[in-house]
Design a protein around this motif. Sequence first.
Motif, PDB file in Angstrom:
ATOM      1  N   ALA A  54       0.849  -1.188   0.000  1.00  0.00           N
ATOM      2  CA  ALA A  54       0.000   0.000   0.000  1.00  0.00           C
ATOM      3  C   ALA A  54       0.885   1.237   0.000  1.00  0.00           C
ATOM      4  CB  ALA A  54      -0.906  -0.007   1.225  1.00  0.00           C
ATOM      5  N   PRO A  55       0.438   2.310  -0.636  1.00  0.00           N
ATOM      6  CA  PRO A  55       1.234   3.538  -0.644  1.00  0.00           C
ATOM      7  C   PRO A  55       1.334   4.122   0.756  1.00  0.00           C
ATOM      8  CG  PRO A  55      -0.957   3.934  -1.549  1.00  0.00           C
ATOM      9  CD  PRO A  55      -0.835   2.456  -1.372  1.00  0.00           C
ATOM     10  N   ALA A  56       2.390   4.883   0.972  1.00  0.00           N
ATOM     11  CA  ALA A  56       2.611   5.476   2.296  1.00  0.00           C
ATOM     12  C   ALA A  56       1.534   6.504   2.634  1.00  0.00           C
ATOM     13  CB  ALA A  56       3.991   6.117   2.349  1.00  0.00           C
ATOM     14  N   THR A  57       1.050   7.209   1.627  1.00  0.00           N
ATOM     15  CA  THR A  57      -0.003   8.200   1.831  1.00  0.00           C
ATOM     16  C   THR A  57      -1.112   7.980   0.818  1.00  0.00           C
ATOM     17  OG1 THR A  57       1.082   9.798   0.366  1.00  0.00           O
ATOM     18  CG2 THR A  57       1.606   9.926   2.728  1.00  0.00           C
ATOM     19  N   SER A  58      -2.321   8.365   1.165  1.00  0.00           N
ATOM     20  CA  SER A  58      -3.444   8.215   0.246  1.00  0.00           C
ATOM     21  C   SER A  58      -3.403   9.249  -0.869  1.00  0.00           C
ATOM     22  CB  SER A  58      -4.761   8.323   1.016  1.00  0.00           C
ATOM     23  OG  SER A  58      -4.915   7.249   1.917  1.00  0.00           O
ATOM     24  N   VAL A  59      -2.967  10.459  -0.517  1.00  0.00           N
ATOM     25  CA  VAL A  59      -2.890  11.543  -1.497  1.00  0.00           C
ATOM     26  C   VAL A  59      -1.439  11.695  -1.952  1.00  0.00           C
ATOM     27  CG1 VAL A  59      -3.359  13.966  -1.976  1.00  0.00           C
ATOM     28  CG2 VAL A  59      -4.808  12.707  -0.368  1.00  0.00           C
ATOM     29  N   GLU A  60      -1.226  11.584  -3.253  1.00  0.00           N
ATOM     30  CA  GLU A  60       0.136  11.755  -3.780  1.00  0.00           C
ATOM     31  C   GLU A  60       0.505  13.230  -3.864  1.00  0.00           C
ATOM     32  OE1 GLU A  60       1.999   9.344  -7.167  1.00  0.00           O
ATOM     33  OE2 GLU A  60       1.494  11.243  -8.139  1.00  0.00           O
ATOM     34  N   SER A  61      -0.462  14.036  -4.290  1.00  0.00           N
ATOM     35  CA  SER A  61      -0.189  15.470  -4.425  1.00  0.00           C
ATOM     36  C   SER A  61      -1.511  16.233  -4.507  1.00  0.00           C
ATOM     37  CB  SER A  61       0.659  15.749  -5.680  1.00  0.00           C
ATOM     38  OG  SER A  61      -0.044  15.344  -6.845  1.00  0.00           O
ATOM     39  N   PHE A  62      -1.397  17.546  -4.440  1.00  0.00           N
ATOM     40  CA  PHE A  62      -2.563  18.418  -4.573  1.00  0.00           C
ATOM     41  C   PHE A  62      -2.310  19.420  -5.688  1.00  0.00           C
ATOM     42  CE2 PHE A  62      -2.878  16.943  -0.216  1.00  0.00           C
ATOM     43  CZ  PHE A  62      -4.244  16.776  -0.019  1.00  0.00           C
ATOM     44  N   ARG A  63      -3.358  19.753  -6.394  1.00  0.00           N
ATOM     45  CA  ARG A  63      -3.277  20.819  -7.386  1.00  0.00           C
ATOM     46  C   ARG A  63      -4.332  21.862  -7.053  1.00  0.00           C
ATOM     47  NH1 ARG A  63      -3.007  20.499 -14.000  1.00  0.00           N
ATOM     48  NH2 ARG A  63      -3.114  22.757 -14.369  1.00  0.00           N
TER      49      ARG A  63
END
Length: 292
Positions: A54-63
Motif C-alpha cells: 500500500a502507498p505510504a499516503t493516500s494523497v500523492e499530491s494536490f493541485r
Amino acid sequence: LLTPAPTVATPAPTVATPAPTFQPNITTPAPTQATPAPTLLTPAPTVATPAPSAPATSVESFRTVGDLSSASALLVLVHGLGDRQDPHWVELCETYQAQISGLVCILPYASSRYSTILDDTLPSWFDITAPNTETTETQVVLSAANEILDFIRQQNFAQLPAFFGGFSQGGLVALTAALQNSDPARASGVVVEGVGSLAGWMGAQTTLVGQPASTVDAFRYCAFHGQADTLLPVATAQTAQSQVETIPGVTAEQLVSYPAVGHTVTDEMENDLLSCIQRALDSGFRPNMTQP
C-alpha cells in the motif's frame, strides 16, 4: 645270383601333430558401467507472490486552481478510479470560476495502489473488488479524507465556505471528508456548505464512513447518477441518499437521475452540480456570485 633283399623304405618317423588347442570363443564383455539412477527434478520452492504494498499516503499530491490568497469560496473535487491526470477536472474548475467569483479549487490526486477489479496498479482511493460492492477499507477511506482536511487546514482559510464533490469512488471520499470536518479533532478551518456526488461509489454501506458520533455540521447534499449505470446501479445511490437524509441538519436534495447515462459524468450533470454549489454557498456565507 643272390637276389638282393627288397629295399624297404623306412618310413619317416611319424611326428604327432598336436591337436589344436581349443580356445573357447569367449567375448569379454565391456566393463560394466553402473546405470545411474534416474534424476528426479526437485521443483523449485513455491514463493508466494507478495501482495502489492500500500502507498505510504493516500494523497500523492494536490493541485490548486485559482489564487488561494484571495479565495472567497472553496471547491474540493475528488477524482475517480484511475483518472487522476484527466485535465477535464481543471477545465471544469475554470468553468465554475467563471460563474462564482473568488472560487478556488483544490484537486487531490490519489496515490497508485492495486485495483482488484481492474487487476492493475493505478491511482485509486481504495480497492474495489467487484461492481456494486461495499468497501471494507474504511480506514483507507478515512485516511484519504483526513489527508485532504489536513491540506486545507494548512492554508489557514479561516471559516471559508466550502463545497466537496467527487466522482465515483471520489464521491465517497468527498462525503467522508465533509462528515469528518464536523469532528473538532479533524476540522480543517472551512465551513462545509455542501457535498455533491457524481455517480458516487457509496457501495452498499450500512454505515456512512467517517460519520462522527456528535452532531454533523449542516450542509446540503446533492447526488447525480445515470440510470444505465451497470457498474454502480442507481439503486445504490438511492440507498446512500436515504442514509444521508437521516443525518440531523443535512439537507438532502432529491436524487437526480439521467436516462441512458452509464457510469460517467455528462455536461448536464456538471451543470446541475454547479447549480447545487451555488445554492449551497448562497445559503451559507453568500459569496459574490454571478448568475450563469
